[in-house]
Every structure is written in structure tokens, then in C-alpha cells.
Design a protein around this motif. Structure first.
Motif, mmCIF file in Angstrom:
data_model
loop_
_atom_site.group_PDB
_atom_site.id
_atom_site.type_symbol
_atom_site.label_atom_id
_atom_site.label_comp_id
_atom_site.label_asym_id
_atom_site.label_seq_id
_atom_site.Cartn_x
_atom_site.Cartn_y
_atom_site.Cartn_z
ATOM 1 N N THR A 89 -0.051 -11.592 -13.197
ATOM 2 C CA THR A 89 -0.161 -12.931 -13.774
ATOM 3 C C THR A 89 0.989 -13.215 -14.730
ATOM 4 O OG1 THR A 89 -2.578 -12.902 -13.568
ATOM 5 C CG2 THR A 89 -1.638 -14.491 -15.100
ATOM 6 N N LEU A 90 1.424 -12.191 -15.452
ATOM 7 C CA LEU A 90 2.559 -12.359 -16.358
ATOM 8 C C LEU A 90 3.846 -12.672 -15.599
ATOM 9 C CD1 LEU A 90 1.968 -9.496 -18.973
ATOM 10 C CD2 LEU A 90 1.879 -11.963 -19.402
ATOM 11 N N GLY A 91 3.872 -12.290 -14.300
ATOM 12 C CA GLY A 91 5.041 -12.602 -13.484
ATOM 13 C C GLY A 91 5.776 -11.404 -12.941
ATOM 14 N N ALA A 92 5.166 -10.204 -13.040
ATOM 15 C CA ALA A 92 5.809 -9.016 -12.488
ATOM 16 C C ALA A 92 5.938 -9.140 -10.972
ATOM 17 C CB ALA A 92 5.004 -7.763 -12.841
ATOM 18 N N ASP A 93 6.926 -8.479 -10.397
ATOM 19 C CA ASP A 93 7.173 -8.562 -8.962
ATOM 20 C C ASP A 93 6.304 -7.598 -8.165
ATOM 21 O OD1 ASP A 93 9.863 -10.309 -8.514
ATOM 22 O OD2 ASP A 93 9.895 -9.283 -10.436
ATOM 23 N N ASP A 94 5.864 -6.517 -8.790
ATOM 24 C CA ASP A 94 5.019 -5.555 -8.085
ATOM 25 C C ASP A 94 4.357 -4.653 -9.114
ATOM 26 O OD1 ASP A 94 3.758 -4.227 -6.009
ATOM 27 O OD2 ASP A 94 5.597 -3.821 -4.898
ATOM 28 N N TYR A 95 3.407 -3.838 -8.652
ATOM 29 C CA TYR A 95 2.595 -3.004 -9.526
ATOM 30 C C TYR A 95 2.268 -1.738 -8.752
ATOM 31 C CZ TYR A 95 -1.112 -2.219 -13.062
ATOM 32 O OH TYR A 95 -1.895 -1.734 -14.077
ATOM 33 N N LEU A 96 2.630 -0.573 -9.285
ATOM 34 C CA LEU A 96 2.420 0.687 -8.582
ATOM 35 C C LEU A 96 1.673 1.654 -9.491
ATOM 36 C CD1 LEU A 96 3.077 1.925 -5.839
ATOM 37 C CD2 LEU A 96 5.207 2.787 -6.797
ATOM 38 N N VAL A 97 0.572 2.203 -8.986
ATOM 39 C CA VAL A 97 -0.287 3.070 -9.790
ATOM 40 C C VAL A 97 0.088 4.534 -9.590
ATOM 41 C CG1 VAL A 97 -2.672 3.806 -10.193
ATOM 42 C CG2 VAL A 97 -2.166 1.405 -9.708
ATOM 43 N N LYS A 98 0.221 5.281 -10.671
ATOM 44 C CA LYS A 98 0.472 6.722 -10.614
ATOM 45 C C LYS A 98 -0.831 7.444 -10.248
ATOM 46 C CE LYS A 98 3.464 6.319 -14.701
ATOM 47 N NZ LYS A 98 3.588 6.735 -16.099
ATOM 48 N N PRO A 99 -0.721 8.562 -9.517
ATOM 49 C CA PRO A 99 0.494 9.094 -8.906
ATOM 50 C C PRO A 99 0.830 8.347 -7.625
ATOM 51 C CG PRO A 99 -1.366 10.496 -8.365
ATOM 52 C CD PRO A 99 -1.904 9.423 -9.284
ATOM 53 N N PHE A 100 2.109 8.232 -7.321
ATOM 54 C CA PHE A 100 2.531 7.534 -6.117
ATOM 55 C C PHE A 100 3.555 8.376 -5.373
ATOM 56 C CE2 PHE A 100 4.765 5.922 -9.894
ATOM 57 C CZ PHE A 100 6.051 6.350 -9.630
ATOM 58 N N GLU A 101 3.678 8.112 -4.081
ATOM 59 C CA GLU A 101 4.704 8.801 -3.287
ATOM 60 C C GLU A 101 6.055 8.164 -3.567
ATOM 61 O OE1 GLU A 101 4.287 9.605 0.825
ATOM 62 O OE2 GLU A 101 2.107 9.836 0.731
ATOM 63 N N MET A 102 7.073 8.997 -3.680
ATOM 64 C CA MET A 102 8.392 8.474 -4.001
ATOM 65 C C MET A 102 8.914 7.543 -2.913
ATOM 66 S SD MET A 102 10.270 8.422 -6.596
ATOM 67 C CE MET A 102 9.197 9.611 -7.394
ATOM 68 N N LEU A 103 8.565 7.806 -1.666
ATOM 69 C CA LEU A 103 8.997 6.926 -0.578
ATOM 70 C C LEU A 103 8.391 5.536 -0.724
ATOM 71 C CD1 LEU A 103 8.921 9.246 2.563
ATOM 72 C CD2 LEU A 103 10.926 8.375 1.362
ATOM 73 N N GLU A 104 7.160 5.477 -1.240
ATOM 74 C CA GLU A 104 6.543 4.176 -1.458
ATOM 75 C C GLU A 104 7.280 3.427 -2.559
ATOM 76 O OE1 GLU A 104 2.264 2.020 -2.518
ATOM 77 O OE2 GLU A 104 2.420 4.209 -2.581
#
Length: 215
Positions: A89-104
Motif C-alpha cells: 500500500t505504501l507503494g513498494a514494488d514487491d515483497y519477499l518473505v524470509k527465508p527465500f530461494e536466491m533464484l526467486e
């Protein structure tokens, strides 16, 4: 390639992100707290910010509100829907939750850069030029006839250049999770790309694993 500011206070995660981004050709700047991030962004031209939310000094939401105008992907251990909604809502382009795969992460970085940075819409290597918007490849400025799936595979290799990808991972990224078939189809498509694009020396076979585009 892009200049990316990594704002992450956990050093092992920070260094892992930095090494992988640099491996595919990006330039990285580092900040370990919110105030440092604001100072760096004021002095440097940045194409994208990877921004943790739980930071010393100022949290990621406060930092983002002061750095409006720069494409941003939130990286956070917070997985609640309310945090995701607030960030987007603030305007970020994307949101990724840890832990995540580096390829993602690399794929999401590439997607944001292609939306926001003109240079990200094309790629050149030796005699090869790729226009991602028109989905066309050229060798010595002559168009090369690639099938849709060959182009998908080529795009995955370019996005993850210098990274060894297994056949299974290439299937997942280029064909999708619902693909039903043999991984040998990857070998067939790689052979065709090597021949069509004159990339025998660039698309390397990784023994007992898969392939890597070396740049």
C-alpha cells in the motif's frame, strides 16, 4: 546492469544477497541500518533498493517513506498479511518473505528492473542482442527464429547468468510447475539455442547438474 542498495542488518544474509547479485552483473551498495540507507541513497544514484523491515535506527517502512521514488522490494521475516498489505500500500514494488530461494530473489529483481529501468529491457553479449519487450533475439543484428519456449529458456539463463541451474530448476522456471515430461527436453532446447545463437562457448554444461550461461 543495475546499481542496487541492499539494506539488511543480518550480515550472513546481506553477504549472500550481495554475492549473488554481483554474480549476475549488478553493482551493489550496502547499508546495515535505516539511517545509513538514507545517507547512501542521498549520495548515490540507485536503481533498486532491497529493504529489510526490521532495522536498527529506522525501520524499513520509515526508510521507504523517506526514499519514495526509488523502486523497492521489501525483504522481511514478517509474513503476516497486514505487513504485506502495508508494504504494498505504501507503494513498494514487491515483497519477499524470509527465508527465500536466491533464484526467486534474482527473478523478482529482474522483473522489477525490467518494469522500471529501460536498460533492463535488452541484453547484449558478443554478437547476441536480446529485446525482451518484443521477445526477439538477434545475432550480428540479424533476427533469429526462436520458438516461444526457446525464448523462455533463454530468458531464464540470462536472468540467472553465471549461476549453475539444474535441469529440474530450468524446467520449473521456463516450463512451469505443472510441466509433465522428461528433463531431457532441456538438453534438446539448449542444443538448439547454442546452434541458433552461436553460444557454444557461453552456455556451459555443468557436469551431473545442468547448465550455466557464462558472461
Amino acid at each position: 546492469m543495475a546499481t542496487i542498495l541492499i539494506v539488511e542488518d543480518e550480515i550472513p544474509i546481506h553477504e549472500l544477497i550481495r554475492r549473488n547479485l554481483q554474480a549476475v552483473g549488478h553493482t551493489c551498495l550496502s547499508a546495515f541500518d535505516g539511517k545509513e540507507a538514507i545517507q547512501i541513497q542521498a549520495l548515490k544514484e540507485v536503481d533498486l533498493i532491497l529493504l529489510d523491515i526490521m532495522l536498527p535506527e529506522l525501520d524499513g517502512f520509515e526508510v521507504f517513506q523517506q526514499l519514495r521514488g526509488t523502486p523497492t522490494i521489501f525483504l522481511t521475516a514478517r509474513s503476516s498479511l497486514s505487513d504485506k498489505v502495508k508494504g504494498l500500500t505504501l507503494g513498494a514494488d514487491d515483497y519477499l518473505v524470509k527465508p527465500f530461494e536466491m533464484l526467486e530473489l534474482l527473478a523478482r529483481v529482474d522483473a522489477v528492473l525490467r518494469r522500471t529501468k529501460k536498460e533492463g529491457k535488452s541484453f547484449e553479449l558478443d554478437a547476441l542482442r536480446i529485446d525482451f519487450e518484443s521477445r526477439q533475439a538477434f545475432v550480428n543484428e540479424k533476427p533469429v527464429d526462436c520458438t516461444p519456449k526457446e525464448f523462455d529458456l533463454l530468458e531464464v539463463l540470462v536472468t540467472n547468468r553465471n549461476i549453475a541451474l539444474s535441469r529440474e530448476k530450468l524446467i520449473e522456471l521456463a516450463w512451469g510447475f505443472d510441466y509433465v515430461g522428461d528433463t531431457r527436453t532441456v538438453d534438446v532446447h539448449i542444443q538448439k539455442l547454442r546452434k541458433k545463437l552461436q553460444m557454444d562457448s557461453r552456455i556451459k554444461t555443468v557436469y551431473k547438474l545442468g547448465y550455466r550461461l557464462e558472461v
